[in-house]
Design an enzyme around this catalytic site. Structure first.
Site, PDB file in Angstrom:
ATOM      1  N   SER A 136      27.260  33.842  41.021  1.00  0.00           N
ATOM      2  CA  SER A 136      27.296  34.023  39.562  1.00  0.00           C
ATOM      3  C   SER A 136      25.918  33.710  38.989  1.00  0.00           C
ATOM      4  CB  SER A 136      28.320  33.071  38.951  1.00  0.00           C
ATOM      5  OG  SER A 136      28.151  32.994  37.566  1.00  0.00           O
ATOM      6  N   TYR A 149      31.831  24.545  38.174  1.00  0.00           N
ATOM      7  CA  TYR A 149      31.707  25.953  38.564  1.00  0.00           C
ATOM      8  C   TYR A 149      30.236  26.281  38.840  1.00  0.00           C
ATOM      9  CZ  TYR A 149      32.061  31.080  38.102  1.00  0.00           C
ATOM     10  OH  TYR A 149      31.999  32.442  38.316  1.00  0.00           O
TER      11      TYR A 149
HETATM   12  P1  NDP Z   1      39.595  38.112  39.159  1.00  0.00           P
HETATM   13  O1  NDP Z   1      40.366  36.988  38.527  1.00  0.00           O
HETATM   14  O2  NDP Z   1      39.885  39.497  38.702  1.00  0.00           O
HETATM   15  O3  NDP Z   1      39.731  38.057  40.738  1.00  0.00           O
HETATM   16  C1  NDP Z   1      39.681  36.833  41.437  1.00  0.00           C
HETATM   17  C2  NDP Z   1      40.202  37.073  42.836  1.00  0.00           C
HETATM   18  O4  NDP Z   1      40.136  35.828  43.566  1.00  0.00           O
HETATM   19  C3  NDP Z   1      41.642  37.518  42.833  1.00  0.00           C
HETATM   20  O5  NDP Z   1      41.825  38.486  43.826  1.00  0.00           O
HETATM   21  C4  NDP Z   1      42.407  36.244  43.172  1.00  0.00           C
HETATM   22  O6  NDP Z   1      43.598  36.600  43.874  1.00  0.00           O
HETATM   23  C5  NDP Z   1      41.423  35.555  44.128  1.00  0.00           C
HETATM   24  N1  NDP Z   1      41.673  34.124  44.182  1.00  0.00           N
HETATM   25  C6  NDP Z   1      41.584  33.216  43.180  1.00  0.00           C
HETATM   26  N2  NDP Z   1      41.937  32.005  43.609  1.00  0.00           N
HETATM   27  C7  NDP Z   1      42.267  32.142  44.916  1.00  0.00           C
HETATM   28  C8  NDP Z   1      42.740  31.248  45.916  1.00  0.00           C
HETATM   29  N3  NDP Z   1      42.962  29.949  45.650  1.00  0.00           N
HETATM   30  N4  NDP Z   1      42.965  31.739  47.156  1.00  0.00           N
HETATM   31  C9  NDP Z   1      42.778  33.040  47.435  1.00  0.00           C
HETATM   32  N5  NDP Z   1      42.327  33.929  46.540  1.00  0.00           N
HETATM   33  C10 NDP Z   1      42.082  33.490  45.291  1.00  0.00           C
HETATM   34  O7  NDP Z   1      38.074  37.743  38.912  1.00  0.00           O
HETATM   35  P2  NDP Z   1      36.705  38.403  39.419  1.00  0.00           P
HETATM   36  O8  NDP Z   1      36.935  39.651  40.161  1.00  0.00           O
HETATM   37  O9  NDP Z   1      35.820  38.410  38.257  1.00  0.00           O
HETATM   38  O10 NDP Z   1      36.190  37.245  40.385  1.00  0.00           O
HETATM   39  C11 NDP Z   1      35.637  37.493  41.662  1.00  0.00           C
HETATM   40  C12 NDP Z   1      34.419  36.607  41.864  1.00  0.00           C
HETATM   41  O11 NDP Z   1      33.413  36.983  40.930  1.00  0.00           O
HETATM   42  C13 NDP Z   1      34.665  35.115  41.671  1.00  0.00           C
HETATM   43  O12 NDP Z   1      34.064  34.397  42.732  1.00  0.00           O
HETATM   44  C14 NDP Z   1      33.934  34.808  40.362  1.00  0.00           C
HETATM   45  O13 NDP Z   1      33.458  33.486  40.310  1.00  0.00           O
HETATM   46  C15 NDP Z   1      32.802  35.815  40.415  1.00  0.00           C
HETATM   47  N6  NDP Z   1      32.203  36.099  39.115  1.00  0.00           N
HETATM   48  C16 NDP Z   1      32.930  36.740  38.132  1.00  0.00           C
HETATM   49  C17 NDP Z   1      32.368  36.937  36.886  1.00  0.00           C
HETATM   50  C18 NDP Z   1      33.114  37.574  35.763  1.00  0.00           C
HETATM   51  O14 NDP Z   1      32.609  37.567  34.617  1.00  0.00           O
HETATM   52  N7  NDP Z   1      34.268  38.160  35.986  1.00  0.00           N
HETATM   53  C19 NDP Z   1      30.982  36.519  36.604  1.00  0.00           C
HETATM   54  C20 NDP Z   1      30.323  35.911  37.712  1.00  0.00           C
HETATM   55  C21 NDP Z   1      30.916  35.714  38.915  1.00  0.00           C
HETATM   56  P3  NDP Z   1      45.003  35.845  43.769  1.00  0.00           P
HETATM   57  O15 NDP Z   1      45.138  35.321  42.372  1.00  0.00           O
HETATM   58  O16 NDP Z   1      45.971  36.923  44.118  1.00  0.00           O
HETATM   59  O17 NDP Z   1      44.907  34.774  44.799  1.00  0.00           O
END
Ligand code: NDP
Length: 254
Positions: A136, A149
């Site tokens: 990020s 975070y």
């Molecule tokens: P989403 O919430 O759309 O996706 C997050 C994904 O992570 C989901 O598939 C969720 O699946 C999975 N996840 C969360 N917690 C767990 C867990 N404990 N075990 C297994 N899987 C998990 O968000 P994003 O696509 O935005 O996030 C993806 C990455 O991008 C993250 O690392 C985030 O920090 C990073 N990011 C996002 C930004 C944004 O603005 N969106 C900005 C900067 C970085 P499920 O709930 O089914 O487990």
């Protein structure tokens, strides 16, 4: 699984991870899709059939060491590893328990590193492989009320940058992608829906922008990429006091 190449994607049930799955399936990969929500992973598996991809659904909670170990078990022969699963968390100092801190760090930082430590040497033996770590922009700028975070994202960014230099001559590529605001479920899941309104439209990018930037970064063997022109322009100034004041006013987490 067929004789297509194989990619494992954590956090494939939504957002950026789901977009990676579609993009890689389209370009000829079979997919191992990891997350907690089975029904979303199964719907992804059906969607990917149109590209001829076989998808294995792996339900795992990556905030636990059992979950991390299951990914290590599944990933031993993968050609492509996308370490993307994550949540964001807004919390004032003192409001997060030790157990929650451990889980957050396992999910965003130490679990990611454990998977790389287990799988990258196997890729090096085969003299091929690609790794994307989804970090990020928080790795480059302080984030009051989201210090845990930001710290976790700094940890994986620093690890990935060093790893890129360490393994680049072995045929293995490692790229850390550091997005700003991306239109996914992330903020809604963290109770930060107000950011959709508060953060100006021009600061939001799409999951597809993140995927394209990461794949381009890998092709050029870059250790870190920042998707989105606005963020790329702003990145050199993110350490300055003025930029930090503007950033924090624009993106305040209540
Ligand atoms: P989403 O919430 O759309 O996706 C997050 C994904 O992570 C989901 O598939 C969720 O699946 C999975 N996840 C969360 N917690 C767990 C867990 N404990 N075990 C297994 N899987 C998990 O968000 P994003 O696509 O935005 O996030 C993806 C990455 O991008 C993250 O690392 C985030 O920090 C990073 N990011 C996002 C930004 C944004 O603005 N969106 C900005 C900067 C970085 P499920 O709930 O089914 O487990």
């Amino acid at each position: 699984m067929s004789n297509r190449q194989l990619a494992l994607i954590t956090g494939a049930s939504s957002g950026i991870g789901r977009e990676f799955a579609k993009s890689l399936a389209k370009s000829g990969y079979d997919i191992i899709a990891v997350a907690r929500r089975r029904e979303l992973l199964e719907s992804l598996a059906s969607e990917l059939q149109v590209f001829g991809a076989d998808t294995k659904v792996v339900v795992a909670d990556l905030s636990t060491s059992v979950g991390v170990q299951s990914v290590i078990g599944e990933a031993s022969n993968v050609d492509f590893l996308i370490l993307n699963a994550g949540i964001t968390r807004a919390a004032r100092v003192g409001s997060t328990s030790g157990d929650e801190i451990t889980k957050l760090n396992t999910l965003l930082a130490t679990g990611v590193v454990e998977v790389c430590e287990a799988i990258v040497p196997k890729m090096m033996q085969r003299k091929m492989g690609s790794v994307v770590i989804v970090s990020s922009i928080a790795a480059f700028t302080p984030m009051p009320k989201s210090a845990l975070y930001a710290a976790a994202k700094s940890y994986v960014t620093s690890y990935g940058r060093s790893l890129n230099l360490e393994v680049r001559k072995s045929g293995v590529r490692v790229c850390v992608v550091c997005p700003g605001y991306v239109r996914t479920e992330l903020h809604q899941q963290a109770g930060l829906t107000h950011l959709r309104e508060r953060v100006p439209k021009w600061l939001w990018i799409e999951p597809d922008d993140v995927v394209k930037a990461a794949l381009r970064g890998l092709r050029k063997n870059k250790s870190v990429v920042v998707p989105g022109a606005v963020y790329r322009l702003a990145r050199p100034f993110l350490g300055s006091g003025v930029a930090q004041t503007v950033w924090q006013r624009t993106t305040r987490r209540r």
